[in-house]
Design a protein around this motif. Structure first.
Motif, PDB file in Angstrom:
ATOM      1  N   SER A  31      21.976 -11.215 -14.842  1.00  0.00           N
ATOM      2  CA  SER A  31      21.469 -10.798 -13.527  1.00  0.00           C
ATOM      3  C   SER A  31      21.093  -9.315 -13.407  1.00  0.00           C
ATOM      4  CB  SER A  31      22.465 -11.159 -12.433  1.00  0.00           C
ATOM      5  OG  SER A  31      23.672 -10.438 -12.613  1.00  0.00           O
ATOM      6  N   CYS A  32      21.768  -8.433 -14.097  1.00  0.00           N
ATOM      7  CA  CYS A  32      21.495  -6.999 -13.903  1.00  0.00           C
ATOM      8  C   CYS A  32      20.096  -6.578 -14.339  1.00  0.00           C
ATOM      9  CB  CYS A  32      22.569  -6.159 -14.583  1.00  0.00           C
ATOM     10  SG  CYS A  32      24.180  -6.318 -13.781  1.00  0.00           S
ATOM     11  N   PRO A  33      19.632  -6.951 -15.533  1.00  0.00           N
ATOM     12  CA  PRO A  33      18.260  -6.556 -15.881  1.00  0.00           C
ATOM     13  C   PRO A  33      17.226  -7.249 -14.992  1.00  0.00           C
ATOM     14  CG  PRO A  33      19.252  -7.857 -17.651  1.00  0.00           C
ATOM     15  CD  PRO A  33      20.324  -7.585 -16.654  1.00  0.00           C
ATOM     16  N   ARG A  34      17.474  -8.508 -14.649  1.00  0.00           N
ATOM     17  CA  ARG A  34      16.565  -9.212 -13.736  1.00  0.00           C
ATOM     18  C   ARG A  34      16.531  -8.499 -12.395  1.00  0.00           C
ATOM     19  NH1 ARG A  34      18.900 -14.231 -13.166  1.00  0.00           N
ATOM     20  NH2 ARG A  34      20.092 -13.425 -11.423  1.00  0.00           N
ATOM     21  N   GLY A  35      17.697  -8.125 -11.905  1.00  0.00           N
ATOM     22  CA  GLY A  35      17.770  -7.412 -10.635  1.00  0.00           C
ATOM     23  C   GLY A  35      17.023  -6.094 -10.666  1.00  0.00           C
ATOM     24  N   ALA A  36      17.166  -5.347 -11.758  1.00  0.00           N
ATOM     25  CA  ALA A  36      16.454  -4.067 -11.863  1.00  0.00           C
ATOM     26  C   ALA A  36      14.939  -4.291 -11.813  1.00  0.00           C
ATOM     27  CB  ALA A  36      16.845  -3.347 -13.154  1.00  0.00           C
ATOM     28  N   PHE A  37      14.459  -5.291 -12.556  1.00  0.00           N
ATOM     29  CA  PHE A  37      13.018  -5.580 -12.549  1.00  0.00           C
ATOM     30  C   PHE A  37      12.549  -6.000 -11.160  1.00  0.00           C
ATOM     31  CE2 PHE A  37       9.491  -8.618 -12.916  1.00  0.00           C
ATOM     32  CZ  PHE A  37       8.535  -7.773 -13.449  1.00  0.00           C
ATOM     33  N   LEU A  38      13.254  -6.946 -10.566  1.00  0.00           N
ATOM     34  CA  LEU A  38      12.830  -7.441  -9.249  1.00  0.00           C
ATOM     35  C   LEU A  38      12.942  -6.366  -8.183  1.00  0.00           C
ATOM     36  CD1 LEU A  38      14.348 -11.048  -9.347  1.00  0.00           C
ATOM     37  CD2 LEU A  38      11.965 -10.356  -9.718  1.00  0.00           C
ATOM     38  N   ASP A  39      13.930  -5.494  -8.310  1.00  0.00           N
ATOM     39  CA  ASP A  39      14.072  -4.405  -7.342  1.00  0.00           C
ATOM     40  C   ASP A  39      12.933  -3.396  -7.468  1.00  0.00           C
ATOM     41  OD1 ASP A  39      16.386  -5.312  -6.053  1.00  0.00           O
ATOM     42  OD2 ASP A  39      17.658  -4.497  -7.635  1.00  0.00           O
ATOM     43  N   LEU A  40      12.553  -3.066  -8.694  1.00  0.00           N
ATOM     44  CA  LEU A  40      11.411  -2.163  -8.862  1.00  0.00           C
ATOM     45  C   LEU A  40      10.148  -2.796  -8.289  1.00  0.00           C
ATOM     46  CD1 LEU A  40      12.191  -0.835 -12.453  1.00  0.00           C
ATOM     47  CD2 LEU A  40      12.248   0.492 -10.318  1.00  0.00           C
ATOM     48  N   CYS A  41       9.998  -4.097  -8.477  1.00  0.00           N
ATOM     49  CA  CYS A  41       8.858  -4.809  -7.888  1.00  0.00           C
ATOM     50  C   CYS A  41       8.945  -4.782  -6.366  1.00  0.00           C
ATOM     51  CB  CYS A  41       8.815  -6.264  -8.373  1.00  0.00           C
ATOM     52  SG  CYS A  41       8.365  -6.459 -10.107  1.00  0.00           S
ATOM     53  N   SER A  42      10.129  -5.043  -5.830  1.00  0.00           N
ATOM     54  CA  SER A  42      10.330  -5.058  -4.378  1.00  0.00           C
ATOM     55  C   SER A  42       9.922  -3.740  -3.742  1.00  0.00           C
ATOM     56  CB  SER A  42      11.802  -5.341  -4.040  1.00  0.00           C
ATOM     57  OG  SER A  42      12.154  -6.649  -4.397  1.00  0.00           O
ATOM     58  N   ASP A  43      10.231  -2.662  -4.445  1.00  0.00           N
ATOM     59  CA  ASP A  43       9.927  -1.330  -3.919  1.00  0.00           C
ATOM     60  C   ASP A  43       8.486  -0.897  -4.175  1.00  0.00           C
ATOM     61  OD1 ASP A  43      12.470  -1.051  -2.919  1.00  0.00           O
ATOM     62  OD2 ASP A  43      13.216   0.125  -4.609  1.00  0.00           O
ATOM     63  N   GLY A  44       7.685  -1.767  -4.800  1.00  0.00           N
ATOM     64  CA  GLY A  44       6.294  -1.428  -5.062  1.00  0.00           C
ATOM     65  C   GLY A  44       6.129  -0.420  -6.184  1.00  0.00           C
ATOM     66  N   LEU A  45       7.126  -0.317  -7.063  1.00  0.00           N
ATOM     67  CA  LEU A  45       7.084   0.681  -8.131  1.00  0.00           C
ATOM     68  C   LEU A  45       6.485   0.162  -9.436  1.00  0.00           C
ATOM     69  CD1 LEU A  45      10.509   2.422  -7.514  1.00  0.00           C
ATOM     70  CD2 LEU A  45       8.224   3.265  -6.951  1.00  0.00           C
ATOM     71  N   VAL A  46       6.258  -1.133  -9.530  1.00  0.00           N
ATOM     72  CA  VAL A  46       5.655  -1.696 -10.736  1.00  0.00           C
ATOM     73  C   VAL A  46       4.166  -1.876 -10.463  1.00  0.00           C
ATOM     74  CG1 VAL A  46       5.643  -3.632 -12.353  1.00  0.00           C
ATOM     75  CG2 VAL A  46       7.808  -2.841 -11.378  1.00  0.00           C
ATOM     76  N   LEU A  47       3.354  -1.185 -11.239  1.00  0.00           N
ATOM     77  CA  LEU A  47       1.907  -1.234 -11.027  1.00  0.00           C
ATOM     78  C   LEU A  47       1.386  -2.661 -11.136  1.00  0.00           C
ATOM     79  CD1 LEU A  47       0.764   1.921 -13.020  1.00  0.00           C
ATOM     80  CD2 LEU A  47       1.105   1.697 -10.558  1.00  0.00           C
ATOM     81  N   GLY A  48       0.512  -3.004 -10.210  1.00  0.00           N
ATOM     82  CA  GLY A  48      -0.081  -4.335 -10.202  1.00  0.00           C
ATOM     83  C   GLY A  48       0.727  -5.364  -9.443  1.00  0.00           C
ATOM     84  N   VAL A  49       1.866  -4.939  -8.878  1.00  0.00           N
ATOM     85  CA  VAL A  49       2.731  -5.859  -8.143  1.00  0.00           C
ATOM     86  C   VAL A  49       2.912  -5.328  -6.724  1.00  0.00           C
ATOM     87  CG1 VAL A  49       4.986  -7.000  -8.070  1.00  0.00           C
ATOM     88  CG2 VAL A  49       3.963  -6.409 -10.276  1.00  0.00           C
ATOM     89  N   SER A  50       2.585  -6.142  -5.742  1.00  0.00           N
ATOM     90  CA  SER A  50       2.754  -5.735  -4.353  1.00  0.00           C
ATOM     91  C   SER A  50       4.233  -5.698  -3.996  1.00  0.00           C
ATOM     92  CB  SER A  50       2.056  -6.722  -3.421  1.00  0.00           C
ATOM     93  OG  SER A  50       0.684  -6.746  -3.684  1.00  0.00           O
ATOM     94  N   SER A  51       4.603  -4.721  -3.167  1.00  0.00           N
ATOM     95  CA  SER A  51       5.991  -4.670  -2.719  1.00  0.00           C
ATOM     96  C   SER A  51       6.296  -5.913  -1.889  1.00  0.00           C
ATOM     97  CB  SER A  51       6.249  -3.400  -1.911  1.00  0.00           C
ATOM     98  OG  SER A  51       5.437  -3.387  -0.753  1.00  0.00           O
ATOM     99  N   GLY A  52       7.541  -6.274  -1.854  1.00  0.00           N
ATOM    100  CA  GLY A  52       7.964  -7.460  -1.118  1.00  0.00           C
ATOM    101  C   GLY A  52       9.462  -7.626  -1.241  1.00  0.00           C
ATOM    102  N   LYS A  53       9.949  -8.730  -0.750  1.00  0.00           N
ATOM    103  CA  LYS A  53      11.390  -8.990  -0.837  1.00  0.00           C
ATOM    104  C   LYS A  53      11.615 -10.018  -1.933  1.00  0.00           C
ATOM    105  CE  LYS A  53      15.390 -10.059   1.880  1.00  0.00           C
ATOM    106  NZ  LYS A  53      16.176  -9.003   2.387  1.00  0.00           N
ATOM    107  N   TYR A  54      11.919  -9.527  -3.123  1.00  0.00           N
ATOM    108  CA  TYR A  54      12.072 -10.402  -4.277  1.00  0.00           C
ATOM    109  C   TYR A  54      13.528 -10.615  -4.672  1.00  0.00           C
ATOM    110  CZ  TYR A  54       7.121  -9.280  -4.587  1.00  0.00           C
ATOM    111  OH  TYR A  54       5.788  -9.093  -4.304  1.00  0.00           O
ATOM    112  N   THR A  55      14.437  -9.826  -4.092  1.00  0.00           N
ATOM    113  CA  THR A  55      15.851  -9.934  -4.407  1.00  0.00           C
ATOM    114  C   THR A  55      16.669  -9.270  -3.303  1.00  0.00           C
ATOM    115  OG1 THR A  55      17.553  -9.410  -6.066  1.00  0.00           O
ATOM    116  CG2 THR A  55      15.784  -7.826  -5.805  1.00  0.00           C
TER     117      THR A  55
END
Length: 131
Positions: free
Chosen positions: A45-69
């Protein structure tokens, strides 16, 4: 780059290629590719959480921010890592030192969150303007 970092970069590639539109689905597919014979590694869960959290915050290029975790701790760790990398990019070469900067005085063990964050950083897919 460790295996969870490879999974994070692969998940971002899947998202930007629009092979899968949801970060959680992209992560699931990426870890299946990286860990084909290890269900326990795919479920970590921890690496998945880190990835999904970066996505949630809009910090991963090409991924819209949202509530992913709903993760709070992993969000803080990943977000703080990005802030520190912006200030001191050489910390990308020192994951243990980066973790100590995030967790000063705490004895908590890092659980691949830095691998995910640093790998995305080194791949050039972390937004440097939304932190």
């Amino acid at each position: 780059m460790g295996k969870y970092g490879k999974a994070a970069v692969r998940a971002q590639e899947l998202l930007t290629a629009d092979i899968t539109a949801e970060p959680a689905s992209a992560w699931k597919r990426a870890v299946k590719e990286v860990f084909p014979n290890s269900p326990s590694s795919r479920e970590k869960s921890c690496p998945r959480g880190a990835f999904l959290d970066l996505c949630s915050d809009g910090l991963v290029l090409g991924v819209s921010s949202g509530k992913y975790t709903r993760s709070k701790d992993n969000r803080r760790y990943a977000r703080e890592a990005v802030k520190l990398l912006l200030k001191v990019p050489t910390l990308a070469d020192k994951p243990d030192e980066l973790w100590r900067e995030i967790m000063p005085g705490e004895a908590k063990t890092e659980n691949s969150q830095m691998d995910v964050t640093i790998s995305l950083w080194q791949a050039g897919v972390i937004s440097k303007s939304d932190v």
